[in-house]
Each structure stands twice: as C-alpha cells, then as structure tokens.
Design an enzyme around this catalytic site. Structure first.
Site, PDB file in Angstrom:
ATOM      1  N   ASP A  11      55.424  23.265 -27.719  1.00  0.00           N
ATOM      2  CA  ASP A  11      54.730  24.192 -28.618  1.00  0.00           C
ATOM      3  C   ASP A  11      53.922  23.370 -29.630  1.00  0.00           C
ATOM      4  O   ASP A  11      54.440  22.408 -30.222  1.00  0.00           O
ATOM      5  CB  ASP A  11      55.736  25.079 -29.348  1.00  0.00           C
ATOM      6  N   ASN A  15      43.601  27.987 -36.094  1.00  0.00           N
ATOM      7  CA  ASN A  15      42.744  29.159 -35.968  1.00  0.00           C
ATOM      8  C   ASN A  15      42.245  29.633 -37.322  1.00  0.00           C
ATOM      9  O   ASN A  15      41.077  30.022 -37.477  1.00  0.00           O
ATOM     10  CB  ASN A  15      43.498  30.298 -35.266  1.00  0.00           C
ATOM     11  N   ASP A  51      40.929  27.585 -29.112  1.00  0.00           N
ATOM     12  CA  ASP A  51      40.853  27.661 -27.645  1.00  0.00           C
ATOM     13  C   ASP A  51      40.523  26.297 -27.048  1.00  0.00           C
ATOM     14  O   ASP A  51      41.068  25.908 -26.003  1.00  0.00           O
ATOM     15  CB  ASP A  51      39.787  28.676 -27.224  1.00  0.00           C
ATOM     16  N   GLU A  89      50.376  29.205 -27.902  1.00  0.00           N
ATOM     17  CA  GLU A  89      50.291  27.746 -27.885  1.00  0.00           C
ATOM     18  C   GLU A  89      51.506  27.118 -27.219  1.00  0.00           C
ATOM     19  O   GLU A  89      51.809  25.948 -27.425  1.00  0.00           O
ATOM     20  CB  GLU A  89      50.149  27.210 -29.317  1.00  0.00           C
TER      21      GLU A  89
END
Length: 291
Positions: free
Chosen positions: A155, A163, A172, A198
């Site tokens: 992770d 973001n 992305d 993620e």
C-alpha cells in the site's frame, strides 16, 4: 447459331452453301452440308444452342427437329439444375464463411470482455477477481505438493496527500509507475493484481518468507527511488508491505486459506502504517495460528 440464340426458334439450314443465314467467311469454301441449330431453353431463358451437322444437304427432317428439340430441352434443364445447384453451393459457402467470421468475432469479443472483466483499466494489471481465482489454484497446488507460498500486500503511504496536493492525474501516474516497478520485480508464475485504490497484492508460489522478504526490500527501495520522487520537488512517496506465508501446520480445510493469508498480510500492513511506514512486516505462522 446467332439467330437461334436471339429468336429462341430452331434454325434448319437445308444447304449451308445456299442459305443466307449461314455466314460465309472469306477464303473458306462452304460445302453443301446441312446444319440444324436448336436453342436450349429453360425457364424462358436461352442457355445455349445445340448444333448438329451432316455433310449431306436436306438431311434433317421434321422428326429430327422434334428429336433435337426434346434433347435440347433436356440438356437445358440439366444445365439449369447444375447452375442452380452451383449458385446454391456458392450461397451456402458464402453464408458459411459469414457464420464462421461471425463466430470468430463473437469469440474475439467474448475473450475481450473476459479480459476486461479481469483487468484493471487504469494500470493494466489484473484485478481482485482474477487474483482470487488464480491465487486459489496456485495455493491449492502449493498445499498439494508441499511447496512454499507467500502473499505480499503493498500500500502506498499517504496516497491521499498525493491526490490532494498534486491532483488526480499525478496520482494516476504514480499508480502506473508503481505498477511498472512491480511488474519488473516479479517472476513468471507470480500473480500480481491491483486490489483497488493504492493497494496491490502479489501471490508468490515456490517462495519462502526469506526470499519474499528480499523481494519486499527491493520493491520498497524501487518505490523510494521512483522517477516522480526525483522529478517533483517534495514528492517523497514510499510504501508499506505486509507478508504472510503458508504455515507449517496446514489446516484440514483449505478452501479459504488464500483469504486468511490476505487478512494476515493486511494486518501486518496496518502495523507498518502504525509504526512509521516505509517498511515491511512478516506474519509469523508458527506463532500465530490460523483460525
């Protein structure tokens, strides 16, 4: 012959040398023979002309004409049937090819939709559905033959901040960069998937916890040194990894063994997050038994 074909009526030349209907070619002497030309008609269409020649003049009588007329119709009907059969065969062949092409296209679309059902659209990695299906087969094989098997969950640390601070396109892009890193690190036979967000997961057949730990260390290093970390100021993305492997004592019921390893790896992942991130932790199967 041409008049018979055009008019559809029998032409009987009693004497070719004297009949105006007989075309005389220059330099070729025409004898006094007889020529009868009977159109071959089927379904009101002239398909050809049946011609009969005899060297004697006035040879073909009315009976001959009747005979040739019947014979020409028989030939015409046969030709018509053959042509019709040929047309039908071509139609059947054409439609068969169309059906074969349609079947190929259907199978192609089926495979494409099947692929889409198992592929993550953003990264091109396999998704959770594929992982659970293939992972279950792989872990059953490991149990059957007594091979080691390790599950790794990864992770990205503080991905939400990426973001929030840099925008979703950069997030992305980071996911694709990490996907590429993972694909470069795994071997043939390993199963890699994006679980969502993620979070990524790897099933590592024939891999003991020591080898999996070495792989986890290499992956963490590659994530720390990813291109975006170097290109974007203050962009220091790291990852946390949880590992779980098959226990020494395999439980009798292995139907949910993969799911249990995922839970164990996820527990270790959460402990990584709570203890500073940018690290990996191992579930100890010999100490904590599988319920």
């Amino acid at each position: 012959i041409g008049i018979a074909a055009e008019s559809g009526e029998t032409q009987n030349c009693k004497n070719c040398s004297e009949d105006e209907r007989y075309i005389k070619k220059e330099g070729i002497e025409v004898d006094n023979g007889s020529l009868i030309c009977v159109p071959m008609t089927a379904n009101a269409r002239v398909l050809g002309v049946l011609c009969a020649y005899h060297p004697k003049p006035d040879h073909f009588s009315y009976e001959h004409e009747c005979f040739f007329l019947i014979f020409s119709r028989f030939i015409a009907q046969t030709l018509s049937s053959v042509r019709h059969m040929h047309i039908l065969e071509e139609q059947v062949k054409s439609r068969t090819e169309m059906l074969e092409n349609a079947l190929k296209e259907t199978n192609r679309l089926k495979e494409e939709y099947k692929e889409l059902a198992y592929v993550d659209e953003l990264t091109g990695l396999h998704n959770r559905r594929f992982f659970l299906s293939e992972g279950s087969v792989a872990i059953s094989r490991a149990v059957r033959y007594g091979h080691p098997f390790t599950v790794m969950m990864l992770d990205l640390d503080d991905f939400k901040k990426v973001n929030d601070n840099y925008g979703q396109p950069v997030g992305d892009l980071l996911l694709n960069v990490v996907s590429k890193i993972l694909k470069e690190q795994i071997r043939e036979g390993d199963i890699l998937a994006r679980l969502g967000g993620e979070e990524f997961v790897l099933a590592l057949p024939n891999t003991d916890i020591k080898s999996a730990s070495q792989l986890a260390d290499r992956i963490l290093k590659s994530v720390r040194e990813n291109d975006l970390n170097e290109e974007i100021p203050d962009f220091n993305v790291t990852a946390s990894i949880g590992l779980a492997c098959l226990p020494v004592q395999i439980p009798g019921d292995t139907s949910d063994l993969l799911e249990q390893l995922l839970v164990q790896a996820d527990d270790q992942l959460l402990k990584c997050k709570a203890n500073g991130k940018n690290q990996f932790r191992i579930h100890e199967p010999d100490i904590v038994s599988i319920k």
